[in-house]
Design an enzyme around this catalytic site. Structure first.
Site, mmCIF file in Angstrom:
data_model
loop_
_atom_site.group_PDB
_atom_site.id
_atom_site.type_symbol
_atom_site.label_atom_id
_atom_site.label_comp_id
_atom_site.label_asym_id
_atom_site.label_seq_id
_atom_site.Cartn_x
_atom_site.Cartn_y
_atom_site.Cartn_z
ATOM 1 C CG ASP A 444 1.419 2.260 -6.931
ATOM 2 O OD1 ASP A 444 1.184 2.922 -7.803
ATOM 3 O OD2 ASP A 444 2.116 2.965 -5.949
ATOM 4 C CG ASP A 644 4.109 2.379 -1.689
ATOM 5 O OD1 ASP A 644 2.537 2.828 -2.858
ATOM 6 O OD2 ASP A 644 5.010 3.569 -0.512
ATOM 7 C CG ASP A 648 -0.890 1.955 -4.969
ATOM 8 O OD1 ASP A 648 -1.480 2.003 -5.899
ATOM 9 O OD2 ASP A 648 -0.264 2.061 -4.050
#
Length: 770
Positions: A444, A644, A648
């Site tokens: 991410d 995080d 996600d």
């Protein structure tokens, strides 16, 4: 646990009162500090798992076995050990007991060897042949009947439960040698002439029984000591927790108290060089804090009022006043200890290989020993029975299922502990094994490659207002907004020391921006549609906005009193370590894929700035990220996902192994198999190297144990005798068996010294090694 005074074997008198204990170890702990156990706990004092006696014991090979105190595993017979090492953990009662038995049996075994083999090898006839067997019996009986008693008890228990183990083999081998020798000593007339030596005596093999017991005890003592070292990482973490804290009372008076007495909301003084006692928030003071124990990073972090601090980290040269927010088992350190302890007891899938082999290992060894005895008794050289008995016993003694069973759990225990020291928290062993095998890392962007905290990077006026005035008016309006870009603008104004006016007539325009009156001015903030709604001409802003957007920044347009006044550029800074971390991950053989919900332009800028990111997917929703992870897996990739945020979590759960940033959302951490406490991608490199080192260590241990038994058992059976005249004495077999388990544990302990901040040697190219 409750102890029945009528059956308890251990008791102590203290101040005229008899106290009864379940084991010698508990009695020893009590006598070392009786008042500690007799003193009632403070009312309302929070409990902490970091201190106090061990409450639960488990087997390293069978973590499903749990007991309230020390003892032996009913499946493999091994000594139980603390499920979670404690800071005040006392000596292992099994180690204390076996050490005492080793010293006594060792002294008797040496005397036994001198008497039994001295005359044969060195011509020393210390005892006449007529009395030799009786003297050997006197020396061997204490060894077999007392020192080896735990082996026989566990061996008998294994036969009753049909969970055969090392003690099954040892008890059969030692028992056979001793009983045969006893019968030959007490009733030699029962044996035919073919059993007698050249002097007409029936040979005895007391030394085989006695020395084997001493050697097995030696191996057990060495193994128990080595196994105790596997908890070194947790104990090192526990040692970081300070025992005392300085609480500031309502009257401002400071009082030094045990950390266990600290409650949430207490204000604490942390002096220079002291460890921070509990988790909390700085309310006064500035200081650099060493958080290496938490993140694995050696660079201290500046802490100011409002910043969070973690118990166990070390304050630098400044003085801090903090407010306790988490105490006892709620602290980060306590949660890390609990997570590491849980991971150390988890089972990796590769353990199933050892389990399948162990299931038929002991019965097969017994069959091989019987076959060895029969073949030597029928076709061996004279004395046939003697050769048959000794070779059969050697086969039983040399086979060590414990080495095979310890191969995986010992490496997992040491590896997960080593990871905790490097800021890599492993939830379970399966995650570690999976990470070793992945070939694709999905990352991410926000909070993983970037800081995750947008910052104001530029103010560009385009009208009658200067930069500070433009920013002050925009920031005042943004104080009424919760948008992340708005928060960055307000923070930027505060950093420049600007004063903000009050806001009236605030309005939020969905999909466009916000507007309101700030002082004497009507201010509108947002995108191009918001500018058109405010009646402002965008021509003067288009060029600058295009350049900023092309560079990956978010652009906020500002109109004041109906005229275009300028723009504010906000960007999420790329983490300083991102470039080097991505390159290192490439060197580890990983394909890097970036996913983000941000715009394609911003994502491309971040990817090109960092370099080494081959695929970029932008404008994604949470379900899109999970779908892309699924597509990669369907195409045959083994995928790790690092993220995080809440968005996600689906992708983390969909990946083969999820890796959460410790600075992120709790739901992301719960969805992941590993957590990087620093929230830095550099820790991902350490996690990958940890996984590869741990799995390599497991494979080495399995290879050693299988190779050892694969070579040792045939040699003990005598396969080399026809070609080389080599036979393996039960005594050497006992020494080899003891060495095998110690070798496996010792090899696992090497993981404590693994350097996770250096590149692994590429054997194909010969590039730099550890």
């Amino acid at each position: 646990m409750r102890v029945d005074p009528d059956t308890a074997k251990h008791q102590a008198d203290y101040r005229g009162i008899d106290y009864h204990f379940c084991s010698a170890g508990c009695r020893t702990k009590f006598m070392a500090d009786p008042e500690r156990y007799l003193r009632p706990p403070e009312a309302g004092a929070p409990t902490s798992p970091q201190t106090g006696p061990v409450s639960e014991w488990t087997c390293p090979m069978h973590p499903e076995i749990r007991r309230a105190g020390p003892g032996t595993c009913p499946l493999c017979g091994m000594a139980l050990e603390p499920a979670e090492p404690g800071a005040e953990e006392g000596p292992n009662p099994e180690l204390t007991d076996f050490t005492r038995r080793l010293w006594i049996s060792g002294l008797l075994a040496v005397s036994l060897l001198v008497i039994s083999m001295g005359g044969e090898m060195m011509g020393l006839r210390l005892v006449s042949p007529a009395w030799s067997a009786w003297v050997q019996l006197a020396l061997t009986a204490p060894i077999v009947l007392w020192a080896a008693r735990p082996f026989f008890e566990r061996g008998w228990a294994s036969l009753r439960s049909r969970h055969y183990n090392m003690f099954t083999l040892v008890s059969i081998g030692v028992g056979a040698a001793f009983l045969y020798s006893l019968l030959a000593t007490v009733a030699p007339g029962l044996f035919p002439s073919t059993f007698r030596d050249h002097g007409g005596m029936v040979p005895v093999y007391y030394e085989a029984a006695g020395v084997v017991v001493a050697l097995v005890l030696l191996g057990q003592v060495l193994e128990l000591r080595a196994r105790a070292a596997t908890g070194r990482a947790i104990r090192a973490l526990l040692d970081l927790a300070p025992k005392l804290a300085r609480r500031i009372g309502a009257d401002g008076v400071e009082q030094e108290l045990p950390v266990a007495a600290i409650a949430r909301g207490d204000r604490l003084r942390v002096r220079p060089g002291e460890a921070i006692p509990v988790d909390g928030e700085v309310v006064d003071g500035r200081s650099q804090v060493d958080e290496a124990m938490l993140t694995g990073e050696p660079v201290p972090v500046l802490k100011r009022p409002g910043d969070a601090v973690t118990g166990g980290t070390v304050n630098g040269t400044g003085s801090l006043v903090m407010e306790a927010r988490a105490v006892g088992s709620e602290t980060m350190l306590a949660r890390i200890v609990a997570m590491v302890a849980q991971a150390q007891r988890s089972r990796a899938p590769i353990q199933a290989v050892a389990d399948r082999i162990s299931g038929w290992f002991v019965p097969l060894v017994v069959l091989v020993a019987l076959a060895t005895f029969i073949i030597w008794a029928l076709a061996g050289p004279e004395p046939r029975f003697g050769h048959a008995l000794l070779n059969g016993i050697a086969v039983l003694i040399i086979a060590c299922p414990c080495a095979l069973g310890l191969a995986t759990p010992m490496s997992i225990m040491v590896g997960t502990g080593r990871g905790a020291q490097a800021g890599v928290l492993v939830k379970n062993a399966e995650a570690l094994q999976t990470l070793d095998a992945v070939d694709t890392l999905v990352i991410d962007k926000t909070g993983t490659l970037t800081e995750g905290k947008p910052r104001l990077i530029a103010v560009e006026p385009a009208g009658a207002f200067d930069a500070d005035t433009l920013l002050a008016l925009a920031a005042a309006l943004e104080t009424r907004s919760e948008h992340p870009l708005g928060l960055a603008i307000v923070a930027g104004a505060h950093e420049r020391g600007l004063s903000l006016d009050t806001v009236e007539n605030f309005e939020s325009h969905t999909g466009m921006g916000i507007s309101g009156r700030v002082g004497d001015h009507l201010v509108a903030i947002g995108n191009a549609a918001q500018m058109r709604h405010a009646g402002a001409d965008m021509v003067a802003l288009e060029g600058a906005a295009g350049r900023r957007q092309a560079a990956g920044a978010g652009v906020v347009l500002v109109a004041i009193d109906g005229s275009a006044a300028g723009l504010l550029a906000v960007a999420d800074p790329i983490k300083a370590s991102a470039h080097d971390a991505v390159q290192a991950l490439h060197a580890e053989g990983l394909r890097i894929v970036m996913l983000t919900g941000d715009s394609q332009a911003t994502a491309d800028v971040v990817a090109s700035t960092i370099g080494g990111i081959g695929e970029v997917h932008a404008d994604l929703k949470p379900e899109d990220k999970a779908r892309i992870v699924g597509d990669l897996k369907t195409a045959g990739a083994r995928v790790a996902m690092a993220g995080d945020g809440v968005n996600d979590a689906p992708a983390l759960a969909a990946a083969d192994v999820g890796i959460a940033m410790g600075t992120g959302a709790d739901v992301a951490i719960e969805s992941a198999g590993l957590t990087l406490t620093s929230g830095d991608l550099a820790a991902m490199v350490r996690a990958r190297r940890l996984a590869r080192s741990t799995m390599a260590n497991i494979r080495q241990n399995l290879f050693f144990s299988l190779l050892f038994n694969g070579i040792g058992v045939p040699i003990a059976a005598g396969v080399l005798y026809p070609v080389a005249g080599i036979l393996l004495s039960p005594m050497f077999a006992g020494a080899a068996m003891a060495l095998s388990s110690v070798t496996v544990v010792g090899n696992a302990l090497r993981l404590n010294g693994v350097r996770l901040d250096r590149a692994r040697r590429d054997h194909r190219s010969g590039r730099a090694g550890w």
